[in-house]
Design a protein around this motif. Sequence first.
Motif, mmCIF file in Angstrom:
data_model
loop_
_atom_site.group_PDB
_atom_site.id
_atom_site.type_symbol
_atom_site.label_atom_id
_atom_site.label_comp_id
_atom_site.label_asym_id
_atom_site.label_seq_id
_atom_site.Cartn_x
_atom_site.Cartn_y
_atom_site.Cartn_z
ATOM 1 N N ALA A 1 2.008 -53.633 34.348
ATOM 2 C CA ALA A 1 1.129 -53.397 33.200
ATOM 3 C C ALA A 1 1.891 -52.756 32.052
ATOM 4 C CB ALA A 1 -0.037 -52.502 33.609
ATOM 5 N N SER A 2 1.490 -53.084 30.853
ATOM 6 C CA SER A 2 2.018 -52.394 29.672
ATOM 7 C C SER A 2 1.732 -50.902 29.790
ATOM 8 C CB SER A 2 1.352 -52.945 28.411
ATOM 9 O OG SER A 2 1.627 -52.133 27.290
ATOM 10 N N HIS A 3 2.716 -50.109 29.408
ATOM 11 C CA HIS A 3 2.556 -48.658 29.482
ATOM 12 C C HIS A 3 1.605 -48.140 28.410
ATOM 13 C CE1 HIS A 3 3.851 -44.703 30.857
ATOM 14 N NE2 HIS A 3 3.992 -44.326 29.600
ATOM 15 N N LYS A 4 1.484 -48.885 27.285
ATOM 16 C CA LYS A 4 0.657 -48.402 26.184
ATOM 17 C C LYS A 4 0.563 -49.475 25.102
ATOM 18 C CE LYS A 4 4.749 -46.216 24.153
ATOM 19 N NZ LYS A 4 5.217 -45.116 23.315
ATOM 20 N N VAL A 5 -0.477 -49.368 24.301
ATOM 21 C CA VAL A 5 -0.656 -50.206 23.119
ATOM 22 C C VAL A 5 -0.898 -49.280 21.936
ATOM 23 C CG1 VAL A 5 -2.152 -51.882 21.962
ATOM 24 C CG2 VAL A 5 -1.580 -52.197 24.385
ATOM 25 N N HIS A 6 -0.141 -49.476 20.865
ATOM 26 C CA HIS A 6 -0.366 -48.685 19.655
ATOM 27 C C HIS A 6 0.287 -49.343 18.452
ATOM 28 C CE1 HIS A 6 3.763 -47.224 19.957
ATOM 29 N NE2 HIS A 6 3.519 -46.691 21.150
ATOM 30 N N ASN A 7 0.087 -48.738 17.288
ATOM 31 C CA ASN A 7 0.642 -49.262 16.044
ATOM 32 C C ASN A 7 2.163 -49.138 16.041
ATOM 33 O OD1 ASN A 7 -2.032 -49.516 15.383
ATOM 34 N ND2 ASN A 7 -2.039 -47.869 13.874
ATOM 35 N N HIS A 8 2.781 -49.846 15.123
ATOM 36 C CA HIS A 8 4.230 -49.744 14.971
ATOM 37 C C HIS A 8 4.630 -48.541 14.133
ATOM 38 C CE1 HIS A 8 5.099 -54.284 15.877
ATOM 39 N NE2 HIS A 8 4.289 -53.725 16.759
ATOM 40 N N GLU A 9 3.660 -47.888 13.512
ATOM 41 C CA GLU A 9 3.900 -46.651 12.777
ATOM 42 C C GLU A 9 2.660 -45.792 12.892
ATOM 43 O OE1 GLU A 9 2.711 -47.628 8.222
ATOM 44 O OE2 GLU A 9 4.545 -48.583 8.936
ATOM 45 N N TRP A 10 2.833 -44.494 12.647
ATOM 46 C CA TRP A 10 1.692 -43.591 12.773
ATOM 47 C C TRP A 10 0.653 -43.892 11.692
ATOM 48 C CZ3 TRP A 10 0.945 -40.885 17.005
ATOM 49 C CH2 TRP A 10 2.048 -40.567 17.790
ATOM 50 N N SER A 11 -0.596 -43.840 12.063
ATOM 51 C CA SER A 11 -1.685 -44.065 11.120
ATOM 52 C C SER A 11 -1.752 -42.925 10.105
ATOM 53 C CB SER A 11 -3.022 -44.139 11.866
ATOM 54 O OG SER A 11 -3.002 -45.155 12.834
ATOM 55 N N PRO A 12 -2.274 -43.194 8.903
ATOM 56 C CA PRO A 12 -2.451 -42.117 7.924
ATOM 57 C C PRO A 12 -3.399 -41.046 8.464
ATOM 58 C CG PRO A 12 -2.746 -44.276 6.909
ATOM 59 C CD PRO A 12 -2.722 -44.494 8.392
ATOM 60 N N PHE A 13 -3.316 -39.868 7.873
ATOM 61 C CA PHE A 13 -4.229 -38.781 8.248
ATOM 62 C C PHE A 13 -4.837 -38.221 6.971
ATOM 63 C CE2 PHE A 13 -5.080 -35.739 11.815
ATOM 64 C CZ PHE A 13 -6.020 -34.983 11.146
ATOM 65 N N PRO A 14 -6.144 -38.352 6.759
ATOM 66 C CA PRO A 14 -7.085 -39.080 7.618
ATOM 67 C C PRO A 14 -7.072 -40.572 7.321
ATOM 68 C CG PRO A 14 -8.261 -38.161 5.758
ATOM 69 C CD PRO A 14 -6.824 -37.706 5.605
ATOM 70 N N VAL A 15 -7.759 -41.307 8.164
ATOM 71 C CA VAL A 15 -7.922 -42.736 7.922
ATOM 72 C C VAL A 15 -9.083 -42.925 6.955
ATOM 73 C CG1 VAL A 15 -8.571 -44.928 8.962
ATOM 74 C CG2 VAL A 15 -6.951 -43.450 10.116
ATOM 75 N N LYS A 16 -8.758 -43.353 5.742
ATOM 76 C CA LYS A 16 -9.785 -43.541 4.717
ATOM 77 C C LYS A 16 -10.217 -44.998 4.591
ATOM 78 C CE LYS A 16 -8.163 -39.627 1.934
ATOM 79 N NZ LYS A 16 -7.655 -39.201 0.608
#
Length: 626
Positions: free
Chosen positions: A284-299
């Motif tokens: 199994a894949s260890h994780k799924v996420h974006n290729h970069e950190w999301s903005p804070f906050p997400v607007k």
Amino acid sequence: MRNPLFRSLSLALVAVAVTPAVSGQRAADATASATASAAARAAVEPGPVRVNQIGYATGADKIATVVAAATTPLTWQLTDDKGRTAATGTTRVVGADKASGDHVHQADFSHATGQGVHRLTVAGAGTSVPFTVTGEPLHPDLGREAMQYFYFHRMGTPVEAEYLQSAAHAHAALHPGDKSVPCYRNWCDKDSGSGADGKGSKAGEEQRLNVAGSWADAGDFGIYPVNHAIAAWALLNLYERRPRAYPDGSLSVPERANGLPDLLDEVAYGSRFMSGMLPKSGLASHKVHNHEWSPFPVKDIAAENALPRSAMPPSTNATYAVARTNAQLSRVLRKFDAEKASALWASAQDAWKRAEARPDVDHPGTGEDTDAEGGGDYPDTQNSDDRYAAAAELYLTAEQRADGSAEGYRTAVTGSAHYGEIDAFDWGRVAPAGTLSLLTVPNGLPPTDLSRMRENLRAVADSLVATQRGEGYPALISGATAYPWGSNSAVVNRMMLLGTAYDLTRDRGHLKAMHRAMDYLLGTNAMGISYVTGYGAHRETDLHDRLAWLQYPATPYPSGWLSGGPNSADISDPVTPTGRPAAKSYAGPGTAPSAWSSKENTINWNAPLVWVATYLKSTAPDLTSR
């Protein structure tokens, strides 16, 4: 809780080492906390008389911690809401508290069982906030509110106002594209494992995974099997111990009135992605996420959903996590939906076979060629505990189903070096979860083995009581050690051990220690605040969460979220204070965007909060008298 694997980046003018397991490692985070209102930044001094800011059960131990330099006992007076004296006494001088660096006393007013609103005044120190003494449940809605955390963090579906505490937090679906995510750098087809069926993709065809239906793991939008597994296990363990706790129609979820207990509806939704983490073959894949950190906050949800996102390389422990979650979920769903239970059971067995075929593959960690930047690593190089925990769930489910595979899983359980292990646990140390399941679900293990497990649990619970009694504040963590990342999760996980012990032993000392640990979370601590949003006169009001922060402070954070808590072991942000005692390594008000080391919130911290809040409510009659 997440272990760090440090890397560096520039944050404003401060260079800090940052764990990739946290959310919010972006330069903008350092300045985002400036958006907090002046009112949020202005901390209100809670005072030196620290109590549970909600209150105490009539038969519980009622012990305040008092910060005072005096080396001789101080007199105290307990008064009711009319100013009448309910009890008097003198403090016990504890002295220097290692965890906090405070010089403290303790005022024990356990013998005061009169119900109503009270205050505690200590000569030369001050007066506490008002609190209640009652024979009724102290926080009857906390479990339900803590469960709402999970709907709030659903991904792949619109989060609708009617199911939220505040309509302002409603939003469009996050990452609906998770129904088809690529394997980062095409690892699915490059992976050398043969898997259960030995099938790969056709030539020139890039394999994609369907991981739709999940909870955002923490302040970020990654999904991680190893962390999801321990969170789902805590909620399912609560169901298996107290199946009537959250029946159909009891929670604010879209699935209510469908004939399935609402707790199971929520876990079933959040766990949909787990089977999809399995590629056509291999681990199994260890994780799924974006290729970069999301903005804070997400607007802008649409902009967030447009960010590149992939399934990262595989691991054995993620594969065992899929096996154990699906096996346990299959077990509890079987009487409600036999078809879904059978599908989950098949997936659990498939994951087990894949992990058994490649028993020691660890996630490689973030690197230019193996992983993308925008998510945590959850590094874990020991897989034997994951195997044992998975075998326990598979054995219990196979036995329930009278499946012929039960004997093989039983052998994997009893032959493990972790067999019967009971100790502190978290996402990276999961063997105790397997043993707790064996002590929860009736099974055919030898009675002498089960008896030994119960005695081990009693011994661990006794040691937790002893640790708590040795502290100036009623934490279940020794002040002689550093406080870990997510120290409050360590507290609630240990409360689960105490609660299970009380179920099996009926030793009221274990139940009373649970109440004292809740005292710690709700105000009797070195920071003098309640670490649970919405609870207490001096309470946490902002946590490291990209969605909630968008509306803060105009719309308060929802009630029932547990803050990570003091962390002196792995500080990697610019605002959690360094060089302070363990119990005071905690960021102040209004700093959440930059305070991921101490003010993060996660699924695996709120899940045990649901467990303990529900448990304390259900056992309230046991402490209505001394």
